[in-house]
Write an enzyme that holds these catalytic residues in place. Structure first.
Site, PDB file in Angstrom:
ATOM      1  N   TYR A   1      32.812  65.000  37.180  1.00 35.59           N
ATOM      2  CA  TYR A   1      33.980  65.812  37.527  1.00 35.59           C
ATOM      3  C   TYR A   1      33.563  67.247  37.853  1.00 35.59           C
ATOM      4  O   TYR A   1      33.999  67.817  38.865  1.00 35.59           O
ATOM      5  CB  TYR A   1      34.957  65.792  36.362  1.00 35.59           C
TER       6      TYR A   1
ATOM      7  N   SER B   1      39.582  73.709  39.286  1.00 44.18           N
ATOM      8  CA  SER B   1      39.475  73.751  37.834  1.00 44.18           C
ATOM      9  C   SER B   1      38.550  74.900  37.446  1.00 44.18           C
ATOM     10  O   SER B   1      37.697  75.331  38.246  1.00 44.18           O
ATOM     11  CB  SER B   1      38.897  72.428  37.327  1.00 44.18           C
TER      12      SER B   1
END
Length: 343
Positions: A163, A150
């Site tokens: 996360y 990401s």
């Protein structure tokens, strides 16, 4: 116009691919993309209903599916799943680590056991999957591992510390592993695909302590954009990593040149941009401890189809080397930064 991946090289022979987190979102779209190329696909996830529907998708696309219900946080169970896949489908050529779970909340509102669980699934799940894949691939001196990352592997944002921490850890782990494989002159390849905000069911099923419904930070991309990039990375693993979406390029570049300014920008906008106006019950358990798709299939897409795009010029640039890629990436990143600055 985005160039088709088929134009870069001939279609490979039928391969065996394993995808963790395959029952929904990016993993689900990636399973369909590999199946369309004739692959046999091992579908690994916790949710039985989602896995059954993913298997139907793979068959419809022309591939051969095998579903295995498994929690990636359990290394022994993951090893048994890999054995099951190879017994049924043949040697694993490509392993895609995509499974994750997390909590939307300020750090001080996340319980220690929740933080540990999110880290075990997202980070250690990737480590476990990589270990299982390597044990088989090194013996054959070949294969490809794709880590689904990401933009948040480079840049932490508020409300997603668990996360962001896990994705940062995956990036560091992957860099270390790549060096070791190069030292060993191994023909096993590892690459990483850094994703932007994607329209997946995670915003409906993750545990959230927010007062309003969580949403991806625009611009939002459809999971098929990510899936095409992951398939390309598996076919061209010589690149260290691929950036998907202009917002990913902008985030990484901006963090390199103006991290402090980005801290202040995200402090001002990060809470609002990650929530819709729709109310949310902070007491809902989410899928941290149990799968949301055990009895109901959520599919690949989330609730933001009307606000999502199905293409990315930046992916096209990221797949090419040289001045064109550099210019396109800088232009895409600069344009996105300029849009941010105008907010």
């Amino acid at each position: 116009m985005t160039t088709s991946l088929r134009a870069h090289r001939p279609e490979p022979a039928v391969r065996t691919v394993v995808i963790t987190g395959a029952s929904g979102g990016v993993g689900r779209a990636t399973a369909r993309a590999f199946a369309a190329r004739g692959a046999a696909v091992g579908l690994l996830a916790r949710g039985e209903a989602g896995l059954r529907a993913a298997a139907d998708d793979v068959r419809a696309a022309g591939g051969t599916p095998l579903c295995v219900v498994v929690d990636t946080a359990d290394p022994d169970a993951l090893a048994r799943a890999a054995e099951q896949v190879e017994a049924a489908l043949g040697p694993i050529d490509v392993w895609v680590n995509d499974a994750f779970s997390s909590v939307f909340a300020p750090f001080t509102e996340i319980e220690p056991e929740e933080y540990r669980r999110a880290t075990e699934v997202t980070y250690l799940g990737c480590v476990n999957g990589t270990r299982v894949a390597l044990e088989r691939m090194r013996a054959r001196n070949g294969g490809t591992i794709v880590q689904v990352g990401s933009a948040l592997a480079y840049r932490g944002i508020p409300l997603q510390s668990a996360y962001c921490g896990a994705k940062h850890a995956i990036k560091g782990f992957t860099e270390s592993l790549r060096c070791e494989l190069l030292h060993d002159r191994s023909r096993v390849a590892v690459t990483m695909v850094q994703l932007p905000a994607v329209n997946t069911p995670q915003f409906s099923w993750l545990r959230s302590r927010l007062s309003h419904q969580a949403q991806p930070v625009p611009p939002i991309y459809q999971p098929e954009v990510a899936a095409r990039a992951i398939v390309h990375a598996a076919q061209h693993p010589g690149r260290r990593e691929y950036w998907v979406g202009a917002s990913t390029a902008a985030t990484i570049v901006a963090n390199r040149i103006a991290a402090g300014l980005l801290d202040r920008y995200l402090a001002r906008t990060g809470y609002r941009s990650q929530q819709t106006s729709e109310s949310h019950d902070p007491g809902r358990p989410g899928n941290l401890w149990a799968p949301a798709d055990r009895h109901h299939d959520f599919g690949a897409h989330g609730e933001f189809d009307q606000r999502s795009t199905g293409h990315s010029y930046q992916v096209w640039a990221s797949q090419r080397r040289g001045p064109l890629a550099t210019a396109a990436c800088l232009a895409a990143g600069g344009a996105a930064i300029w849009r941010w600055a105008r907010r």
